[in-house]
Design a protein around this motif. Structure first.
Motif, PDB file in Angstrom:
ATOM      1  N   HIS A  38       0.964  -1.035  -0.111  1.00  0.00           N
ATOM      2  CA  HIS A  38       0.048  -0.021   0.044  1.00  0.00           C
ATOM      3  C   HIS A  38       0.724   1.323   0.134  1.00  0.00           C
ATOM      4  CE1 HIS A  38      -3.774  -1.766   0.539  1.00  0.00           C
ATOM      5  NE2 HIS A  38      -3.607  -2.286   1.445  1.00  0.00           N
ATOM      6  N   ASP A  50      -0.953   4.875   0.156  1.00  0.00           N
ATOM      7  CA  ASP A  50      -2.118   5.736   0.048  1.00  0.00           C
ATOM      8  C   ASP A  50      -1.848   7.057   0.331  1.00  0.00           C
ATOM      9  OD1 ASP A  50      -4.735   3.920  -0.534  1.00  0.00           O
ATOM     10  OD2 ASP A  50      -3.882   2.834   1.139  1.00  0.00           O
ATOM     11  N   LEU A  87      -5.932   6.141   6.924  1.00  0.00           N
ATOM     12  CA  LEU A  87      -7.058   5.591   7.210  1.00  0.00           C
ATOM     13  C   LEU A  87      -7.972   6.496   7.996  1.00  0.00           C
ATOM     14  CD1 LEU A  87      -6.252   2.293   9.054  1.00  0.00           C
ATOM     15  CD2 LEU A  87      -6.969   2.371   6.674  1.00  0.00           C
ATOM     16  N   SER A 140      -5.594   6.924  -4.214  1.00  0.00           N
ATOM     17  CA  SER A 140      -5.911   8.160  -4.033  1.00  0.00           C
ATOM     18  C   SER A 140      -5.032   9.200  -4.761  1.00  0.00           C
ATOM     19  CB  SER A 140      -6.286   8.653  -2.602  1.00  0.00           C
ATOM     20  OG  SER A 140      -7.017   8.079  -1.847  1.00  0.00           O
ATOM     21  N   HIS A 147      -9.315   3.951  -1.701  1.00  0.00           N
ATOM     22  CA  HIS A 147     -10.050   3.503  -0.674  1.00  0.00           C
ATOM     23  C   HIS A 147     -10.614   4.401   0.278  1.00  0.00           C
ATOM     24  CE1 HIS A 147      -6.095   0.487  -1.457  1.00  0.00           C
ATOM     25  NE2 HIS A 147      -7.338  -0.159  -1.424  1.00  0.00           N
ATOM     26  N   ASN A 148     -10.387   5.380  -0.043  1.00  0.00           N
ATOM     27  CA  ASN A 148     -10.869   6.666   0.758  1.00  0.00           C
ATOM     28  C   ASN A 148     -11.899   7.573   0.069  1.00  0.00           C
ATOM     29  OD1 ASN A 148      -8.183   6.171   1.879  1.00  0.00           O
ATOM     30  ND2 ASN A 148      -8.615   7.418   3.342  1.00  0.00           N
ATOM     31  N   ASP A 197     -11.226   6.243   5.266  1.00  0.00           N
ATOM     32  CA  ASP A 197     -11.350   5.035   4.509  1.00  0.00           C
ATOM     33  C   ASP A 197     -12.596   4.671   4.553  1.00  0.00           C
ATOM     34  OD1 ASP A 197     -11.242   2.236   3.837  1.00  0.00           O
ATOM     35  OD2 ASP A 197      -9.143   2.471   3.856  1.00  0.00           O
ATOM     36  N   TYR A 219     -14.187   2.089   4.485  1.00  0.00           N
ATOM     37  CA  TYR A 219     -14.389   0.960   5.378  1.00  0.00           C
ATOM     38  C   TYR A 219     -15.047   1.488   6.795  1.00  0.00           C
ATOM     39  CZ  TYR A 219     -13.410  -2.485   9.181  1.00  0.00           C
ATOM     40  OH  TYR A 219     -13.192  -3.363  10.220  1.00  0.00           O
TER      41      TYR A 219
END
Length: 271
Positions: free
Chosen positions: A40, A42, A46, A84, A111-112, A121, A123
């Motif tokens: 990763h 990013d 997160l 991103s 992811h974000n 994120d 998630y």
């Protein structure tokens, strides 16, 4: 069929504790012919904080050490999952430039949230609690994916897991598929195909297979030819999970090849 898994993570990623040596041993045990590590990177962490660096020296060190001892039966590649990139294109391009000639493969991912919801994120959002949030997440992701494929084609080789938000939308009990966004997805796929890029069939450790036949049929209809496969393993036990099924799906959808990358150039392997 050519057995390859080119989306995986090691202890260099924030969400893995696995050394590359263990991942490679698992790849060999699974009978893979090619394996790529894509840790990763990013540009948002997160919690939505900007993060514009990648530990290339550590990545090179473990890659070179393991490559020397991996033997002739497995092609080992060095990649990166760049997340991103539309958030900070200059930082994304600088990170990739630092990868040098050893960089084989770039997965482009999102992811974000970008510009919304604190840029956390995806998630961490609760899609069952807030009406309309699931659609907002999918629309935002597709919007920034469109930016990636139209404005930053140099920042990815294969478009990673376009279904990523759906993992958590479904987790929270919301019924939604990419069929609800067919026009946008087809436009993205056409752009990917027209620029000679790939899409990824991401099996999510063998748990996410049902959505891909429809998406592969769309990509094929949009002129797509290049497809990469990844289990997205974060530990040795998950290496290559779902890859045999993904190869079968690729062939059933009418594709002739599975694609891997070397020095950021596609290599086609007959199915």
């Amino acid at each position: 069929m050519y057995r390859c898994d080119i989306h995986s993570h090691t202890l260099i990623s924030h969400d893995s504790q696995a050394p590359l040596s263990g991942m490679v041993h698992a790849a060999q045990a699974a009978g893979l012919q090619e394996f790529c590590v894509t840790d990763h990177c990013d540009l948002l962490d997160l919690d939505g904080r900007p993060w514009g660096a990648f530990p290339w020296p550590a990545a090179w060190e473990q890659y070179r050490a393991v490559r020397e001892g991996s033997g002739d039966g497995l092609r080992l590649r060095l990649g990166i999952e760049l997340g991103s990139a539309p958030r900070d294109p200059a930082a994304a391009r600088e990170i990739l430039a630092q990868g040098g000639e050893e960089l084989d493969f770039v997965l482009g991912s999102l992811h974000n949230w970008i510009g919304l919801e604190g840029e956390i994120d995806l998630y961490f959002s609760d899609y069952g609690k807030t009406p309309g949030l699931a659609r907002k997440a999918m629309e935002s992701t597709l919007e920034h994916t469109w930016t990636l494929v139209t404005q930053l084609p140099d920042c990815y080789d294969s478009l990673a897991h376009i279904v990523y938000p759906l993992r958590y939308i479904h987790r929270d009990g919301v019924d939604m598929t990419l069929a609800d966004f067919e026009e946008q997805v087809r436009a993205i796929f056409t752009q990917v195909a027209d620029t000679g890029h790939a899409i990824e069939v991401n099996t999510c450790r063998g748990r996410d297979l049902a959505c891909w036949p429809l998406l592969l049929s769309w990509f094929k209809q949009c002129g797509g030819e290049l497809v990469t496969l990844g289990a997205d393993a974060h530990c040795p036990e998950d290496v290559a999970k779902g890859i045999p099924q993904a190869l079968d799906m690729l062939k059933a959808a009418g594709f002739d090849y599975v694609t891997t990358y070397e020095r950021r150039r596609p290599v086609l392997h007959k199915l």
